[in-house]
Design an enzyme around this catalytic site. Structure first.
Site, PDB file in Angstrom:
ATOM      1  N   ASP A 192       0.829  -1.215   0.000  1.00 28.90           N
ATOM      2  CA  ASP A 192       0.000   0.000   0.000  1.00 28.90           C
ATOM      3  C   ASP A 192       0.865   1.267   0.000  1.00 28.90           C
ATOM      4  O   ASP A 192       0.673   2.162   0.845  1.00 28.90           O
ATOM      5  CB  ASP A 192      -0.920   0.018   1.231  1.00 28.90           C
ATOM      6  CG  ASP A 192      -1.679  -1.290   1.428  1.00 28.90           C
ATOM      7  OD1 ASP A 192      -2.051  -1.918   0.429  1.00 28.90           O
ATOM      8  OD2 ASP A 192      -1.897  -1.666   2.600  1.00 28.90           O
ATOM      9  N   GLU A 219     -11.441  -0.170  -3.099  1.00 26.90           N
ATOM     10  CA  GLU A 219     -10.619   0.443  -2.043  1.00 26.90           C
ATOM     11  C   GLU A 219      -9.459   1.173  -2.713  1.00 26.90           C
ATOM     12  O   GLU A 219      -9.401   1.284  -3.935  1.00 26.90           O
ATOM     13  CB  GLU A 219     -10.087  -0.629  -1.080  1.00 26.90           C
ATOM     14  CG  GLU A 219      -9.175  -1.650  -1.732  1.00 26.90           C
ATOM     15  CD  GLU A 219      -8.801  -2.806  -0.808  1.00 26.90           C
ATOM     16  OE1 GLU A 219      -9.361  -2.929   0.293  1.00 26.90           O
ATOM     17  OE2 GLU A 219      -7.941  -3.617  -1.216  1.00 26.90           O
TER      18      GLU A 219
END
Ligand code: FUB
Length: 379
Positions: free
Chosen positions: A62, A279
């Protein structure tokens, strides 16, 4: 959870062998990937990776990348850790407890791994799962935004995701967390975009484990769905945006929907898993256009949509990245030293969904501002 593999156009990679890594003094929380010395760039299915991991001493994912005033690249990733927890739709296998910041002076150069920048034990409101963070800088202070579960209990005995903020005078941390989560915040995957006029916006949210489906009436339902609303013919659940106050620690408004439209100007539907938001929001501005980028989760694409306002709506344009090795795909995009870069992650070092490694590759644009799809594997 099954993955889908797609092939597309190959582009130039970076760090085609291992990038060098150094570790900041004071780092005590080292862990080593089982295959940390393995520089074999071949995936289990025989394909070759487009890029090599930026860091091999710890697992990271991420990646939220930023170039601050000193011109260096700072990457704020999740710090993955081993766990015996089996993969599930809630993402319980992503059991992260702290953050480490990465720094790079030059594209392709050595990467410094910072010491622990923030630990869940030092966040009074949080219980577990320090997921994908982001960072911002304003007036001499660095802000670390992070999601974590609070201390409430839902039907699964787990907390609700909230978003917190922590501050430091040093981009590598350590950061000190505010005692409470950002009032009015919920879900996960914060991404803060600072517009050219200085106004800051937080994009956030995710479905399934990210819990957005439990906020459909603006109020949290701790007994709500663990995945989505099962309304395939209705507009998809949207990611959220809220303008930040000048203090960078509070919302200036009630979060709004970030709507993605198809080419006919209609909202993308919940059943359209190749295009709908899942997301990993990330926004950047180029040539006056706002690019809203995100992950499609269970179809494993990174997508983009373009708008003329930070609030959208955004019109769907295509895939940025075809599926990587591993279930999740979460990224950032930033201009550095005259080129645009995509930061992403896969599971090259571990072969396990919850033990990921960040990578970077150059991102190119067509003359009309569209983005040629990147294949994370070289033909
Ligand atoms: O890393 C934990 C979660 O998985 C992130 O918050 C999501 O974006 C996905 O990468």
């Amino acid at each position: 959870m099954k993955r889908l593999m797609m092939a597309s156009v190959a582009v130039l990679g970076l760090c085609t062998t291992a990038c060098g890594t150094s570790t900041d003094a004071g780092n005590t929380a080292q862990e080593t990937a089982a295959t940390s010395n393995d520089t074999n760039p071949t995936a289990p299915d025989g394909r070759h990776y487009l890029s090599q991991p930026l860091v091999r001493d710890i697992f990271t994912a991420d990646p939220s990348a930023h170039v601050w005033g000193d011109g260096k690249m700072y990457i704020y990733p999740s710090h993955d850790i081993p766990t015996e927890t089996k993969d599930d739709d809630l993402g319980n296998q992503y059991a992260m407890r702290d953050y480490r910041v990465l720094r790079m002076d030059e594209p392709g150069g050595p990467v410094t791994v910072g010491p622990v920048a923030l630990d869940v034990k030092d966040v009074p409101w949080a219980s577990q799962q320090m997921w994908a963070p982001d960072a911002a800088y304003k007036d001499g202070t660095y802000y670390l935004y992070f999601p974590a579960r609070d201390k409430t209990k839902d039907k699964n005995g787990l907390g609700a995701f909230r978003i917190g903020v922590a501050t430091s005078k040093n981009p590598m941390g350590p950061f000190k967390a505010e005692p409470e989560a950002i009032p009015g915040s919920f879900s996960m995957d914060p991404a803060v975009f600072q517009d050219t006029n200085g106004t800051a916006y937080m994009y956030f949210g995710g479905i399934w484990g990210g819990q957005l489906q439990r906020w459909k009436d603006g109020k949290y339902d701790p007994n709500g769905s663990d995945t989505d609303l099962k309304q395939d013919d209705q507009p998809a659940i949207s990611g959220k945006i809220a303008k930040l106050n000048p203090d960078m620690k509070t919302f200036a408004e009630t979060p709004r929907d970030v709507v993605i439209l198809d080419e006919q100007g209609k909202p993308v539907l919940g059943g359209d898993h190749d295009r709908r938001f899942f997301e990993a929001s990330w926004v950047f501005k180029r040539d006056g256009k706002y690019y809203y980028t995100y992950s499609t989760g269970d179809t494993h694409f990174l997508n983009y949509a373009i708008g003329t306002s930070p609030y959208g709506p955004f019109t769907y344009k295509g895939h940025i990245l075809s599926p990587v090795q591993g279930w999740t795909t979460h990224h950032s995009i930033v201009e550095w030293k005259g080129k645009w870069w995509l930061f992403y992650a896969d599971t090259q070092l571990s072969g396990k969904n919850h033990l990921r490694n960040v990578k970077m590759t150059e991102l190119r644009f067509n003359p009309d501002g569209t983005i040629p799809t990147i294949d994370p594997f070289v033909k």
